[in-house]
Design an enzyme around this catalytic site. Structure first.
Site, PDB file in Angstrom:
ATOM      1  N   TYR A  27       2.105   6.609  15.249  1.00  0.00           N
ATOM      2  CA  TYR A  27       0.955   5.714  15.074  1.00  0.00           C
ATOM      3  C   TYR A  27      -0.341   6.457  15.412  1.00  0.00           C
ATOM      4  CZ  TYR A  27      -1.958   1.506  15.543  1.00  0.00           C
ATOM      5  OH  TYR A  27      -2.947   0.558  15.398  1.00  0.00           O
TER       6      TYR A  27
ATOM      7  N   VAL B  94       0.813  -1.230   0.000  1.00  0.00           N
ATOM      8  CA  VAL B  94       0.000   0.000   0.000  1.00  0.00           C
ATOM      9  C   VAL B  94       0.843   1.275   0.000  1.00  0.00           C
ATOM     10  CG1 VAL B  94      -1.955  -1.171   1.123  1.00  0.00           C
ATOM     11  CG2 VAL B  94      -0.331   0.124   2.528  1.00  0.00           C
TER      12      VAL B  94
HETATM   13  N1  LIG Z   1      -4.211  -5.372  17.111  1.00  0.00           N
HETATM   14  C1  LIG Z   1      -4.653  -4.288  17.694  1.00  0.00           C
HETATM   15  O1  LIG Z   1      -4.697  -4.167  18.930  1.00  0.00           O
HETATM   16  C2  LIG Z   1      -5.110  -3.137  16.876  1.00  0.00           C
HETATM   17  C3  LIG Z   1      -5.810  -2.105  17.512  1.00  0.00           C
HETATM   18  C4  LIG Z   1      -6.250  -1.029  16.762  1.00  0.00           C
HETATM   19  C5  LIG Z   1      -6.005  -0.985  15.423  1.00  0.00           C
HETATM   20  N2  LIG Z   1      -5.318  -1.980  14.814  1.00  0.00           N
HETATM   21  C6  LIG Z   1      -5.091  -1.883  13.372  1.00  0.00           C
HETATM   22  O2  LIG Z   1      -5.589  -3.033  12.749  1.00  0.00           O
HETATM   23  C7  LIG Z   1      -4.881  -3.268  11.527  1.00  0.00           C
HETATM   24  C8  LIG Z   1      -4.418  -4.723  11.478  1.00  0.00           C
HETATM   25  O3  LIG Z   1      -3.477  -4.930  12.500  1.00  0.00           O
HETATM   26  P1  LIG Z   1      -3.141  -6.361  13.140  1.00  0.00           P
HETATM   27  O4  LIG Z   1      -3.268  -6.192  14.601  1.00  0.00           O
HETATM   28  O5  LIG Z   1      -3.890  -7.422  12.459  1.00  0.00           O
HETATM   29  O6  LIG Z   1      -1.584  -6.441  12.833  1.00  0.00           O
HETATM   30  P2  LIG Z   1      -0.732  -7.467  11.966  1.00  0.00           P
HETATM   31  O7  LIG Z   1      -1.081  -8.860  12.333  1.00  0.00           O
HETATM   32  O8  LIG Z   1       0.675  -7.014  12.100  1.00  0.00           O
HETATM   33  O9  LIG Z   1      -1.272  -7.201  10.487  1.00  0.00           O
HETATM   34  C9  LIG Z   1      -0.978  -6.041   9.779  1.00  0.00           C
HETATM   35  C10 LIG Z   1      -0.849  -6.406   8.325  1.00  0.00           C
HETATM   36  O10 LIG Z   1      -0.562  -5.210   7.573  1.00  0.00           O
HETATM   37  C11 LIG Z   1       0.153  -5.607   6.431  1.00  0.00           C
HETATM   38  N3  LIG Z   1       1.033  -4.539   5.953  1.00  0.00           N
HETATM   39  C12 LIG Z   1       1.997  -3.881   6.634  1.00  0.00           C
HETATM   40  N4  LIG Z   1       2.617  -3.012   5.810  1.00  0.00           N
HETATM   41  C13 LIG Z   1       2.026  -3.121   4.600  1.00  0.00           C
HETATM   42  C14 LIG Z   1       2.215  -2.516   3.346  1.00  0.00           C
HETATM   43  N5  LIG Z   1       3.162  -1.584   3.140  1.00  0.00           N
HETATM   44  N6  LIG Z   1       1.414  -2.869   2.310  1.00  0.00           N
HETATM   45  C15 LIG Z   1       0.460  -3.812   2.483  1.00  0.00           C
HETATM   46  N7  LIG Z   1       0.243  -4.461   3.639  1.00  0.00           N
HETATM   47  C16 LIG Z   1       1.021  -4.116   4.672  1.00  0.00           C
HETATM   48  C17 LIG Z   1       0.956  -6.847   6.798  1.00  0.00           C
HETATM   49  O11 LIG Z   1       0.746  -7.777   5.764  1.00  0.00           O
HETATM   50  P3  LIG Z   1       1.933  -8.401   4.843  1.00  0.00           P
HETATM   51  O12 LIG Z   1       3.163  -8.478   5.685  1.00  0.00           O
HETATM   52  O13 LIG Z   1       1.352  -9.739   4.518  1.00  0.00           O
HETATM   53  O14 LIG Z   1       2.055  -7.487   3.675  1.00  0.00           O
HETATM   54  C18 LIG Z   1       0.313  -7.353   8.074  1.00  0.00           C
HETATM   55  O15 LIG Z   1      -0.171  -8.666   7.949  1.00  0.00           O
HETATM   56  C19 LIG Z   1      -3.740  -2.255  11.516  1.00  0.00           C
HETATM   57  O16 LIG Z   1      -4.108  -1.158  10.718  1.00  0.00           O
HETATM   58  C20 LIG Z   1      -3.637  -1.831  12.974  1.00  0.00           C
HETATM   59  O17 LIG Z   1      -3.089  -0.554  13.119  1.00  0.00           O
HETATM   60  C21 LIG Z   1      -4.866  -3.074  15.506  1.00  0.00           C
END
Ligand SMILES: NC(=O)c1ccc[n+]([C@@H]2O[C@H](COP(=O)([O-])OP(=O)(O)OC[C@H]3O[C@@H](n4cnc5c(N)ncnc54)[C@H](OP(=O)(O)O)[C@@H]3O)[C@@H](O)[C@H]2O)c1
Length: 256
Positions: A160, A68
């Site tokens: 963030y 992205v």
């Molecule tokens: N977990 C929480 O507590 C929490 C709370 C609030 C918000 N969020 C948000 O929820 C979303 C998902 O987070 P998650 O907790 O599931 O974390 P995660 O398991 O680390 O997943 C994030 C995903 O984003 C992808 N990503 C990172 N950089 C990218 C790029 N340049 N282009 C395309 N894909 C990219 C990665 O996929 P690849 O490596 O496969 O490309 C990774 O699998 C995020 O936006 C995070 O900020 C999470």
């Protein structure tokens, strides 16, 4: 008054999830697929084992390479779908990264990595989709995965928290512009949910103090977001646009 028989039904819809191999991404993809949508699963690496496994589990799923942060990569991913005749109706801008540290110690590269992925990335993907929806006069639903840190920062999370605050405001700005094209844009702001992005942090003493302040006294699980994503993605949320749905066990009612 007419009540829709199946307001959450997504049969016939195509839903794209960015960062689909991650903790929340997998849950979003499974939820939308279970509601009847065909899913387009995006990752920077379309052969990532978690993505391949997920695609095998979900009927009619497509795997797509998309970074992205790269405009060219996003454009190319949509061109691949255009060539296959796949038209996306629902977009979940879920790809995100977190880099924590004291504000005075973080580098420009840290800032850029976080803001470019979480904010500009969601902008670029939304723009590519909206151009197509507008041109084809088709309705759409975009859900931006923000965070309660976008509403209220906590120490050590500056880039963030700023990226997610920007994403919430971008949600409102795009909702305002695209309502006339029948494109809804909403944000979903989770509290802490254990995934790769925060697993290490959640085992720290600082996190233990945070968890004590969550009124429900627990960190969320990905499944807690299944109902909320479905509401925003489906006709059940038809009159919702520009909203930010907070799902955090009441955490943001207390101090973060
Ligand atoms: N977990 C929480 O507590 C929490 C709370 C609030 C918000 N969020 C948000 O929820 C979303 C998902 O987070 P998650 O907790 O599931 O974390 P995660 O398991 O680390 O997943 C994030 C995903 O984003 C992808 N990503 C990172 N950089 C990218 C790029 N340049 N282009 C395309 N894909 C990219 C990665 O996929 P690849 O490596 O496969 O490309 C990774 O699998 C995020 O936006 C995070 O900020 C999470």
């Amino acid at each position: 008054m007419t009540v829709k028989a199946e307001p959450f039904d997504l049969s016939g819809k195509v839903a794209m999830v960015t960062g689909a191999a991650g903790g929340l991404g997998q849950c979003f993809a499974k939820t939308l697929s279970a509601a009847g949508a065909s899913v387009v699963l995006c990752s920077r690496d379309r052969d990532r084992p978690e993505l391949v496994r997920l695609a095998n589990d979900l009927a009619g799923a497509e795997r797509l390479a998309m970074d992205v942060v790269s405009h060219a990569s996003v454009e190319q991913a949509f061109e691949v779908l255009d060539e296959k005749g796949i038209q996306v109706d629902i977009l979940v801008n879920n790809a995100g990264v977190a880099i924590s540290g004291r504000a005075q110690a973080l580098s420009d590269a840290d800032w850029n990595a976080v803001v470019d992925t979480n904010l500009r990335g969601a902008w670029t993907v939304s723009q590519q989709l909206a151009k197509r929806l507008i041109e084809q006069s088709r309705p759409g639903s975009i859900v931006n995965i923000a965070s309660i840190l976008g509403l209220q920062p906590s120490k050590g999370t500056a880039p963030y928290a700023v990226s997610k605050a920007g994403l919430i405001q971008m949600t409102r700005a795009l909702a305002l512009e695209w309502a006339r094209f029948n494109i809804r844009v909403n944000a979903l702001s989770p509290g802490y949910i254990e995934t790769d992005i925060n697993r290490e942090f959640l085992q720290s003493d600082t996190a233990a103090a945070h968890i004590k302040r969550i009124p429900t006294r627990r960190v969320g699980v990905a499944e807690d977001l299944a109902g909320p994503i479905l509401l925003l993605a489906s006709a059940a949320g038809e009159h919702m646009t520009g909203s930010n749905l907070v799902v955090d066990g009441g955490h943001s009612c207390a101090s973060l």
